[in-house]
Scaffold this active site. Sequence first.
Site, PDB file in Angstrom:
ATOM      1  N   LYS A 262       0.839  -1.201   0.000  1.00 26.69           N
ATOM      2  CA  LYS A 262       0.000   0.000   0.000  1.00 26.69           C
ATOM      3  C   LYS A 262       0.874   1.251   0.000  1.00 26.69           C
ATOM      4  CE  LYS A 262      -3.139   2.517   3.103  1.00 26.69           C
ATOM      5  NZ  LYS A 262      -3.794   2.497   4.432  1.00 26.69           N
ATOM      6  N   ASP A 267      -2.617  10.507   3.676  1.00 29.15           N
ATOM      7  CA  ASP A 267      -4.027  10.146   3.814  1.00 29.15           C
ATOM      8  C   ASP A 267      -4.759  11.171   4.668  1.00 29.15           C
ATOM      9  OD1 ASP A 267      -6.455   8.879   3.867  1.00 29.15           O
ATOM     10  OD2 ASP A 267      -5.856   7.373   5.350  1.00 29.15           O
ATOM     11  N   LYS A 274     -10.107  12.905   8.497  1.00 29.64           N
ATOM     12  CA  LYS A 274      -9.616  12.499   9.813  1.00 29.64           C
ATOM     13  C   LYS A 274      -9.715  13.689  10.767  1.00 29.64           C
ATOM     14  CE  LYS A 274      -6.342   9.113   7.975  1.00 29.64           C
ATOM     15  NZ  LYS A 274      -6.880   7.891   8.599  1.00 29.64           N
ATOM     16  N   ASP A 285       1.418   6.283   5.845  1.00 29.41           N
ATOM     17  CA  ASP A 285       0.448   5.374   5.249  1.00 29.41           C
ATOM     18  C   ASP A 285       0.978   4.725   3.972  1.00 29.41           C
ATOM     19  OD1 ASP A 285      -1.943   4.158   5.798  1.00 29.41           O
ATOM     20  OD2 ASP A 285      -3.176   5.613   4.726  1.00 29.41           O
ATOM     21  N   ASP A 344     -12.187   6.985   4.080  1.00 30.43           N
ATOM     22  CA  ASP A 344     -10.964   6.766   4.851  1.00 30.43           C
ATOM     23  C   ASP A 344     -10.598   5.287   4.929  1.00 30.43           C
ATOM     24  OD1 ASP A 344      -8.752   7.582   6.267  1.00 30.43           O
ATOM     25  OD2 ASP A 344      -9.773   7.597   8.205  1.00 30.43           O
ATOM     26  N   GLU A 346      -9.543   3.710   2.337  1.00 22.91           N
ATOM     27  CA  GLU A 346      -9.081   3.807   0.948  1.00 22.91           C
ATOM     28  C   GLU A 346      -7.989   2.810   0.604  1.00 22.91           C
ATOM     29  OE1 GLU A 346      -5.752   5.043   2.921  1.00 22.91           O
ATOM     30  OE2 GLU A 346      -7.791   5.702   3.370  1.00 22.91           O
ATOM     31  N   ARG A 348      -7.654  -0.382   1.050  1.00 19.07           N
ATOM     32  CA  ARG A 348      -8.156  -1.604   0.418  1.00 19.07           C
ATOM     33  C   ARG A 348      -8.642  -1.341  -1.005  1.00 19.07           C
ATOM     34  NH1 ARG A 348     -12.338  -2.161   5.217  1.00 19.07           N
ATOM     35  NH2 ARG A 348     -10.565  -1.048   6.143  1.00 19.07           N
TER      36      ARG A 348
END
Length: 492
Positions: A262, A267, A274, A285, A344, A346, A348
């Site tokens: 990933k 993010d 967030k 991230d 959020d 995201e 996956r």
Amino acid sequence: MALEFTLNHLAAASAAVDCLVVGAYADHTLTAAAQALDAASGGRLAALAQRGDLSGKTGATTLLHDLPGVTAPRVLVVGLGEAARFGVPQYLKAVGDAVRALKAGAVRSALFTLSEVAVKDRDAAWAIRQAVIAADHAAYRYTATLGKKKADDAGLAQLAIAGDDAQALAQGQAIAAGVEFARELGNLPPNYCTPAYLAEVGVKFAGEHDGAEAEILDEHQMEALGMGSLLAVARGSANRPRLVVLKWNNGGDAKPYVLVGKGITFDTGGVNLKTQGGIEEMKYDMCGGANVIGTFVAAVKAKLPLNLVVVVPAVENAIDGNAYRPSDVITSMSGKTIEVGNTDAEGRLILCDALTYAQRFEPAALVDVATLTGACMVALGHQTAGLMSKHDDLANELLAAGEQVFDRAWRLPLWDEYQPMLDSTFADVYNIGGRWAGAITAGCFLSRFAEGQRWAHLDIAGVASDEGKRGMATGRPVGLLSQWLLDQAARA
């Protein structure tokens, strides 16, 4: 500045270095090298230990100067704790304690003798390899954006490891380089480490090593492939996405091992912004992507006799008028439609397209690595990654590799009974599973895009970085993955 490593075959007392590193246990027992120095100095170490000036407690370090009969002007005695409890974690801690004690100051070269100390269920090659990896980790300094505060090069620069296994030394250096590579990427600020930058780094490294190659897909190529899920996440950012594909070709006609990482370079959470703190740490991230690239670096530098493919969907999850929304339905590369329950969640959504893309390489095994869920961190803390797989053999290989190098994972269930939590009225699958079992339902989501594959998922949310203002990327699980690849190469 990375440490330079060599092997040493000479007696410690006659080694011409700035400092010798030896050990003492909590009961004042000395390691073999320390006993030799004690004999050469007329019992000086034993006397210091008996009167309490030399501690063998875990974490203690004592720097001694100008021992008679010893060539080196300094001796660092590292506390090893109770002899009966001395094992892998204590050994690795001792390596780190030694290097941190010498990291700054006048010592430029040292001989590390603790690699000759017996560690339960580990051999000499392991001790050398892990000494290099742990020492390099402890010596790491981040300097890329320090400007006027840039650290100087004072302190430990050369570390000789007691032993004679050149292959173990080389493997340790390769893995240490991979860990450092991953940490450096993870630590870079998000205005530096963009999707385009990740692509550039991959191309540069591959271009410098025979047998390695890089392919970069831009958004137009991804659109042509139907990567609607990945591209939906990317819509709100001015930093356009890339798919970074790195290949190491050193295994003949054998099927490759494929790692997917990933690569969310920052993010915000998207429309589901967030708001509960911690957003300043969201540069981490992309550590899944950084760590599979780091594993690639380790495999290439170690010249592992296998084929390896690394796939990193590099995307920034930001917000503008074009950003994707909760309740959107998007179509993945697999053809499956996905209802967005939360922007959020995201990671996956980019991984599912990357997993579909990765199947074209016909993997011997497919492993994805992601800072995927806070739920995994709640469940397992910072001590271990979460592992999910329906393939017991693959799961056991990864678990064993992690135990071998103390970069551990813990297996979570991936039972079919969790799958209904992802049901959607408006699409084939919902991208969140509700309040409960969040790490597991995220794994269940990914499993739908790895059907027919020998696949495992590592959720590294708790281990990829340290918390707080002074926290940094850890490079985990480069150690686990590199050991797993070493094991696969040994079985080939």
